[in-house]
Design a protein around this motif. Structure first.
Motif, PDB file in Angstrom:
ATOM      1  N   UNK A  90     -35.427 -19.195  60.698  1.00 15.68           N
ATOM      2  CA  UNK A  90     -36.656 -18.600  60.184  1.00 15.68           C
ATOM      3  C   UNK A  90     -37.267 -19.484  59.105  1.00 15.68           C
ATOM      4  N   UNK A  91     -36.438 -19.981  58.213  1.00 16.28           N
ATOM      5  CA  UNK A  91     -36.927 -20.851  57.142  1.00 16.28           C
ATOM      6  C   UNK A  91     -37.498 -22.147  57.711  1.00 16.28           C
ATOM      7  N   UNK A  92     -36.799 -22.712  58.692  1.00 17.16           N
ATOM      8  CA  UNK A  92     -37.250 -23.951  59.325  1.00 17.16           C
ATOM      9  C   UNK A  92     -38.608 -23.782  59.994  1.00 17.16           C
ATOM     10  N   UNK A  93     -38.860 -22.592  60.517  1.00 22.27           N
ATOM     11  CA  UNK A  93     -40.117 -22.319  61.227  1.00 22.27           C
ATOM     12  C   UNK A  93     -41.208 -21.788  60.301  1.00 22.27           C
ATOM     13  N   UNK A  94     -40.919 -21.729  59.014  1.00 22.07           N
ATOM     14  CA  UNK A  94     -41.920 -21.274  58.058  1.00 22.07           C
ATOM     15  C   UNK A  94     -42.120 -19.775  58.037  1.00 22.07           C
ATOM     16  N   UNK A  95     -41.113 -19.020  58.467  1.00 24.26           N
ATOM     17  CA  UNK A  95     -41.209 -17.565  58.490  1.00 24.26           C
ATOM     18  C   UNK A  95     -40.567 -16.976  57.234  1.00 24.26           C
ATOM     19  N   UNK A  96     -41.130 -15.899  56.752  1.00 27.30           N
ATOM     20  CA  UNK A  96     -40.617 -15.237  55.559  1.00 27.30           C
ATOM     21  C   UNK A  96     -40.088 -13.854  55.910  1.00 27.30           C
ATOM     22  N   UNK A  97     -39.269 -13.301  55.028  1.00 28.55           N
ATOM     23  CA  UNK A  97     -38.684 -11.990  55.262  1.00 28.55           C
ATOM     24  C   UNK A  97     -39.092 -11.015  54.164  1.00 28.55           C
ATOM     25  N   UNK A  98     -38.927  -9.741  54.445  1.00 30.22           N
ATOM     26  CA  UNK A  98     -39.113  -8.707  53.434  1.00 30.22           C
ATOM     27  C   UNK A  98     -38.031  -7.654  53.625  1.00 30.22           C
ATOM     28  N   UNK A  99     -37.690  -6.974  52.562  1.00 30.80           N
ATOM     29  CA  UNK A  99     -36.571  -6.033  52.587  1.00 30.80           C
ATOM     30  C   UNK A  99     -36.904  -4.775  53.379  1.00 30.80           C
ATOM     31  N   UNK A 100     -35.939  -4.295  54.142  1.00 31.34           N
ATOM     32  CA  UNK A 100     -36.054  -2.998  54.788  1.00 31.34           C
ATOM     33  C   UNK A 100     -36.221  -1.935  53.702  1.00 31.34           C
ATOM     34  N   UNK A 101     -37.091  -0.982  53.937  1.00 41.39           N
ATOM     35  CA  UNK A 101     -37.359   0.037  52.916  1.00 41.39           C
ATOM     36  C   UNK A 101     -36.158   0.970  52.803  1.00 41.39           C
ATOM     37  N   UNK A 102     -35.587   1.053  51.595  1.00 46.68           N
ATOM     38  CA  UNK A 102     -34.400   1.880  51.375  1.00 46.68           C
ATOM     39  C   UNK A 102     -34.525   2.798  50.161  1.00 46.68           C
ATOM     40  N   UNK A 103     -35.690   2.800  49.510  1.00 42.50           N
ATOM     41  CA  UNK A 103     -35.874   3.625  48.317  1.00 42.50           C
ATOM     42  C   UNK A 103     -35.976   5.100  48.703  1.00 42.50           C
ATOM     43  N   UNK A 104     -35.248   5.938  48.000  1.00 46.00           N
ATOM     44  CA  UNK A 104     -35.322   7.368  48.272  1.00 46.00           C
ATOM     45  C   UNK A 104     -34.102   7.874  49.013  1.00 46.00           C
TER      46      UNK A 104
END
Length: 458
Positions: A90-104
């Motif tokens: 993912x990093x090599x391809x220029x893709x970024x991640x975001x956290x799965x929503x877990x609040x609550x």
């Protein structure tokens, strides 16, 4: 109103000017495993051709585009710590991640009652139940982790107790430890979310090997890493959807090297080269990579025949049964009510859900897994704007997911053939990975492994 529309893959829908292509390596399967193999083969200066049966790349990784340019994943979706290869790609391809929503709070729906609770999403969390049931379940999980830690992930069938563990189902082992219905129901729900099977289907040895694989060279696999969110397998998502891993990699590899709508029917050895015949193109190659699940690979005709052990393996490893249902809402309304969208239920077609809202919260989404015996019907959520269902068991070139599993007696007798080459035919696919079997990371690892085998063999 949010409308779904088909993904256009016109970039990859191209024709071959010639009916025969000569390359160093023919790769059967354009999922992450086959693409990862091609990446390393190309890096070594070897020529290749990828033959993919579908009209797209990605295999069991699939984005659905919805109105407004957003996407929802209909196949493999989550990434997390120790999944080093998929995160690196993912990093090599220029893709970024975001956290799965877990609040609550999470919810346990048990015996017709909604039970909100504060979950430890790093460990999967134990929903509210009696102290005796909680202790019983915790003891079982600890024992499974302990047994799994004894295995060599590269050859779990070599353990001294492997024949005994492979002679019984996971269910028979669990029922010898569990006496309370509360703990049994929760464990069975967890297994459906991991393997998309019932507990009577895989062998105990296979389940232990699957747990052991949920790590890397420096982190021992655990069942909590399989079922958990924060810091575990469901930790993060990829902005733009996971199929970007496949489409961007295919773009780098070059469209002239990828043949879509090309299901392979036969592979024949002619002298020192293999002829790989598909519906669209015929490829001649020195090496062949089979980047498919064992049961799907078994539908190809081979000449000469594959070793008997490999053939037995392909006949005896069925796919899990999985589908995904995604409900789209104007907003993620449950968040304002203090919930994280994660539900476990003891009834219904969908028994596990996650918040699938994109990072920008342009709409709300709840994703539910339809697994194992529940793949027969679907209860739709009230007031939903749109719902999208993907049944992988009815997809022609997958016939299930997320992974092909081993019933009793298979892994000890035929597990060796998961990765053992047959002459210059090499076997990839997520099932053939010692780490993160059944996940995108495992698929990528297996592709990189076969590429290394091939390069060493030239």
């Amino acid at each position: 109103m949010y409308l779904f529309f088909p993904i256009s893959f016109t970039l990859f829908l191209f024709a071959s000017a010639a009916s025969i292509r000569d390359v160093d390596v023919a790769i059967v399967g354009g999922g992450l495993s086959g693409l990862a193999a091609a990446k390393d083969v190309a890096k070594a200066g070897k020529t290749f051709a990828i033959l993919e049966a579908r009209d797209r790349v990605g295999g069991r990784v699939l984005n659905a585009h919805i109105f407004g340019g957003e996407v929802e994943e209909l196949g493999a979706e989550f990434v997390g710590p120790t999944q080093d290869r998929v995160l690196s790609l993912a990093d090599e391809l220029g893709l970024t991640t975001y956290s799965t929503y877990t609040t609550g709070k999470s919810i346990l729906y048990r015996n017709g009652t909604v039970n909100p609770y504060d979950a430890d999403l790093a460990t999967g969390g134990l929903p509210p139940m009696g102290s005796e049931a909680q202790a019983e379940l915790a003891s079982l999980l600890t024992e499974l982790d302990s047994l799994a830690s004894e295995l060599d992930v590269h050859a779990p069938w070599n353990h001294a107790n492997a024949p005994v563990w492979d002679s019984m189902t996971l269910k028979s082992f669990v029922e010898s430890r569990i006496t309370l219905q509360d703990s049994l129901v929760l464990f069975e729900t967890a297994i459906r979310s991991i393997l998309s099977t019932e507990t009577e289907e895989p062998s105990l040895l296979y389940m232990l090997s699957y747990i052991a694989a949920a790590g890397n060279q420096t982190n021992v696999g655990t069942i909590s890493r399989l079922v958990g969110s924060k810091g575990a397998a469901q930790d993060s998502r990829i902005n733009g959807g996971t199929q970007l891993l496949a489409t961007r990699l295919a773009e780098r590899l070059g469209e002239a090297n990828v043949f879509l709508n090309s299901p392979v029917r036969g592979i024949k050895l002619n002298g020192a080269r293999y002829t790989v015949k598909s519906d669209r193109v015929q490829v001649s190659a020195k090496h062949v990579v089979i980047a498919m699940s064992p049961p799907m690979a078994g539908r190809i005709s081979y000449d000469p025949l594959l070793p008997a052990g490999r053939d037995q393996l392909t006949q005896r490893m069925p796919m899990g049964s999985i589908g995904k249902a995604i409900a789209i809402y104007p907003k993620p309304w449950w968040r304002k009510l203090g919930f994280n969208g994660q539900v476990q239920s003891d009834t219904g077609i969908i028994r596990a859900t996650y918040d699938n809202t994109p990072a920008n919260e342009s709409f709300g989404a709840i994703m539910g897994f339809i697994e194992a015996d529940e793949m027969r019907a679907l209860d739709k959520a009230a007031n939903v704007s749109q719902i999208r269902i993907q049944r992988w068991d009815l997809e022609e070139f997958s016939r299930g997911g997320p992974v092909a599993y081993c019933p009793p007696g298979v892994l000890t007798k035929y597990g060796l053939f998961l990765r053992k080459p047959a002459a210059k035919i090499h076997f990839a696919g997520t099932e053939a990975s010692p780490y993160w079997t059944g996940y995108m990371d495992g698929a990528i690892r297996s592709g990189e492994r076969v590429a290394a085998e091939i390069i060493a063999g030239f």
